[in-house]
Scaffold this active site. Structure first.
Site, PDB file in Angstrom:
ATOM      1  N   SER A 137     -30.217 -18.739 -24.099  1.00 55.72           N
ATOM      2  CA  SER A 137     -30.806 -19.826 -23.303  1.00 55.72           C
ATOM      3  C   SER A 137     -30.695 -21.123 -24.092  1.00 55.72           C
ATOM      4  CB  SER A 137     -32.291 -19.571 -23.050  1.00 55.72           C
ATOM      5  OG  SER A 137     -32.477 -18.402 -22.321  1.00 55.72           O
ATOM      6  N   GLU A 190     -33.481 -25.130 -26.984  1.00 58.89           N
ATOM      7  CA  GLU A 190     -33.936 -24.045 -27.861  1.00 58.89           C
ATOM      8  C   GLU A 190     -33.221 -24.100 -29.213  1.00 58.89           C
ATOM      9  OE1 GLU A 190     -33.818 -19.828 -27.193  1.00 58.89           O
ATOM     10  OE2 GLU A 190     -35.040 -19.982 -25.411  1.00 58.89           O
ATOM     11  N   ARG A 213     -41.131 -19.388 -28.231  1.00 54.67           N
ATOM     12  CA  ARG A 213     -39.917 -19.756 -28.984  1.00 54.67           C
ATOM     13  C   ARG A 213     -40.244 -20.746 -30.108  1.00 54.67           C
ATOM     14  NH1 ARG A 213     -38.711 -16.230 -26.011  1.00 54.67           N
ATOM     15  NH2 ARG A 213     -36.811 -15.982 -24.782  1.00 54.67           N
TER      16      ARG A 213
HETATM   17  N1  EPU Z   1     -32.356 -18.795 -11.961  1.00 50.11           N
HETATM   18  C1  EPU Z   1     -31.581 -19.409 -11.006  1.00 50.11           C
HETATM   19  N2  EPU Z   1     -30.351 -19.842 -11.378  1.00 50.11           N
HETATM   20  C2  EPU Z   1     -29.874 -19.678 -12.651  1.00 50.11           C
HETATM   21  C3  EPU Z   1     -30.671 -19.044 -13.604  1.00 50.11           C
HETATM   22  C4  EPU Z   1     -31.923 -18.610 -13.243  1.00 50.11           C
HETATM   23  O1  EPU Z   1     -31.965 -19.586  -9.869  1.00 50.11           O
HETATM   24  O2  EPU Z   1     -28.748 -20.088 -12.905  1.00 50.11           O
HETATM   25  C5  EPU Z   1     -33.677 -18.262 -11.562  1.00 50.11           C
HETATM   26  C6  EPU Z   1     -33.634 -16.740 -11.560  1.00 50.11           C
HETATM   27  O3  EPU Z   1     -33.227 -16.246 -10.316  1.00 50.11           O
HETATM   28  C7  EPU Z   1     -35.054 -16.366 -11.859  1.00 50.11           C
HETATM   29  C8  EPU Z   1     -35.537 -17.506 -12.746  1.00 50.11           C
HETATM   30  O4  EPU Z   1     -34.640 -18.591 -12.544  1.00 50.11           O
HETATM   31  O5  EPU Z   1     -35.815 -16.341 -10.681  1.00 50.11           O
HETATM   32  C9  EPU Z   1     -35.645 -17.143 -14.193  1.00 50.11           C
HETATM   33  O6  EPU Z   1     -34.409 -16.653 -14.683  1.00 50.11           O
HETATM   34  P1  EPU Z   1     -34.322 -15.338 -15.601  1.00 50.11           P
HETATM   35  O7  EPU Z   1     -35.176 -14.260 -15.067  1.00 50.11           O
HETATM   36  O8  EPU Z   1     -32.887 -15.078 -15.839  1.00 50.11           O
HETATM   37  O9  EPU Z   1     -35.021 -15.697 -16.970  1.00 50.11           O
HETATM   38  P2  EPU Z   1     -35.014 -17.041 -17.776  1.00 50.11           P
HETATM   39  O10 EPU Z   1     -36.332 -17.713 -17.587  1.00 50.11           O
HETATM   40  O11 EPU Z   1     -33.816 -17.797 -17.421  1.00 50.11           O
HETATM   41  C10 EPU Z   1     -36.013 -16.098 -20.014  1.00 50.11           C
HETATM   42  C11 EPU Z   1     -35.682 -16.291 -21.478  1.00 50.11           C
HETATM   43  C12 EPU Z   1     -34.532 -15.375 -21.885  1.00 50.11           C
HETATM   44  C13 EPU Z   1     -34.958 -13.938 -21.645  1.00 50.11           C
HETATM   45  C14 EPU Z   1     -35.329 -13.788 -20.162  1.00 50.11           C
HETATM   46  C15 EPU Z   1     -35.910 -12.416 -19.879  1.00 50.11           C
HETATM   47  C16 EPU Z   1     -36.233 -18.578 -22.033  1.00 50.11           C
HETATM   48  C17 EPU Z   1     -35.721 -19.965 -22.247  1.00 50.11           C
HETATM   49  N3  EPU Z   1     -35.316 -17.675 -21.700  1.00 50.11           N
HETATM   50  O12 EPU Z   1     -34.873 -16.514 -19.286  1.00 50.11           O
HETATM   51  O13 EPU Z   1     -34.324 -15.551 -23.268  1.00 50.11           O
HETATM   52  O14 EPU Z   1     -33.922 -13.032 -21.986  1.00 50.11           O
HETATM   53  O15 EPU Z   1     -36.337 -14.748 -19.772  1.00 50.11           O
HETATM   54  O16 EPU Z   1     -37.169 -12.295 -20.480  1.00 50.11           O
HETATM   55  O17 EPU Z   1     -37.424 -18.322 -22.174  1.00 50.11           O
HETATM   56  C18 EPU Z   1     -33.055 -16.743 -24.903  1.00 50.11           C
HETATM   57  O18 EPU Z   1     -34.107 -17.263 -25.257  1.00 50.11           O
HETATM   58  O19 EPU Z   1     -31.956 -17.013 -25.463  1.00 50.11           O
HETATM   59  C19 EPU Z   1     -33.059 -15.840 -23.752  1.00 50.11           C
HETATM   60  C20 EPU Z   1     -31.922 -15.353 -23.254  1.00 50.11           C
END
Ligand code: EPU
Length: 338
Positions: free
Chosen positions: A238, A334, A164
């Protein structure tokens, strides 16, 4: 070139926050940028480049000259044995561009479907989702320097892409306007399916060799299930980056919180799931003023209706403090706070 004054930016930021641009110029071409640079008043004034407004928190009216990038156009510019090179104007909507590439039979961007914002903003953030980052599909971009008015073409190395992150958030921040971006879509197409939620879709449907359109549809379904649509609920995706820590720091946190979701990185560091940490601090569904934490994904801050930028910032700070208090980790936002 159109120069407007007193323009509400509420429709132009995905959070739907109120702010007024004293001066706004719509940029439809490189020549428009040069007209701004050569303009007797605008040339010297501080400037702010606005793309799709999906990565900003507006906390006040904008005294800078706001350059709203509206360069359009999409085309297959070159085809080789190993890749299709496609180009899009910086003002094109990202998701519509991805859908267009698939309709043309040019796959490779489908994992990044439904990311809000414009094509021009995609390299600034090095957007990414479901196993692919923009840098993996990047060829080059055209930009116009805001001081000299010169057009330049930048290749990947100069863009210094990181998680990012890119040079456009550092030394080139506010220095240039991205007008066109080119993407390299590798041939033959191979699906990227390593992400847990995509593996789950394959298992559910029994489809082990999906088409590009199938991957696109899966990604759209996964995102719609847990991310709010900015057209209905104001948000900037995010709100925090997933922090990267050393293995020692991670071990220390696991010692106290064995459940923490974490991913080892190729360079030996460990990425922690910020959404999990925010959730663990009890923030999901909570609000401060009219800014709240999304019920289905704690990493997303939403506008519950009529929020102002300072409410979003206050909520973000409160989240940062409680995550720091419990995990000793400073979460980095972000979006850019203006
Ligand atoms: N989780 C929780 N509770 C929550 C949210 C997440 O326990 O409220 C846990 C989920 O269960 C999972 C882990 O945290 O095990 C990661 O969550 P998720 O797979 O939803 O992905 P993320 O790390 O939250 C990242 C990117 C997203 C992208 C997704 C898919 C960042 C900051 N965010 O989200 O990007 O769509 O992976 O690749 O890197 C964005 O940048 O705006 C964005 C949406």
């Amino acid at each position: 070139m159109q120069i407007e004054s007193g323009v509400s930016l509420k429709p132009y930021n995905s959070f739907g926050l109120p702010a007024v641009a004293h001066t706004l110029v719509r940029i439809a071409s490189d020549a428009d940028v040069r007209r701004v640079v050569d303009h007797p008043q605008l040339g010297r004034a501080p400037k702010f480049v606005l793309g799709g407004g999906s990565n900003i928190v507006l906390t006040r009216d904008m005294p800078q000259v706001v350059l709203k990038v509206e360069v359009t156009g999409r085309a297959l510019v070159r085809e080789t044995d190993t890749a299709w090179i496609v180009e899009a104007g910086a003002g094109e909507n990202w998701h519509e561009f991805v859908a267009w590439t698939l309709a043309q039979g040019l796959p490779g961007l489908e994992n990044m479907a439904l990311i809000p914002g414009t094509v021009g903003a995609s390299p600034v953030q090095n957007i990414g989702a479901y196993g692919i980052e923009l840098k993996d599909r990047f060829e080059s971009l055209d930009a116009v320097d805001l001081v000299t008015g010169r057009s330049v073409t930048l290749a990947s190395g100069i863009c210094a892409f990181g998680y990012r992150d890119s040079v456009f958030k550092h030394s080139l921040a506010g220095r240039s306007v991205i007008t066109r971006v080119r993407f390299r879509l590798p041939k033959p197409w191979q699906p990227v399916l390593g992400y847990l939620e995509l593996e789950r879709k394959m298992a559910e449907t029994g489809i082990s060799a999906p088409s590009p359109q199938q991957v696109f549809d899966w990604v759209c379904a996964i995102r719609r299930a847990k991310l709010p649509d900015p057209a209905q609920v104001g948000n900037a995706g995010s709100f925090f980056k997933n922090p990267v820590v050393t293995p020692e720091q991670c071990r220390d946190i696991i010692g106290r919180d064995p459940e923490i979701v974490h991913y080892p990185m190729p360079d030996g560091s460990v990425k922690l799931a910020a959404g999990w940490m925010i959730d663990a601090c009890g923030w999901k569904g909570k609000s401060i003023g009219r800014a709240g934490v999304y019920e289905k994904q704690a990493l997303v801050i939403v506008n519950r209706g009529g929020a102002i930028g300072s409410e979003v910032v206050t909520l973000a700070r409160a989240i940062q403090e409680s995550v720091y208090g419990r995990f000793g980790i400073r979460l980095e936002p972000e979006p850019v706070v203006v």
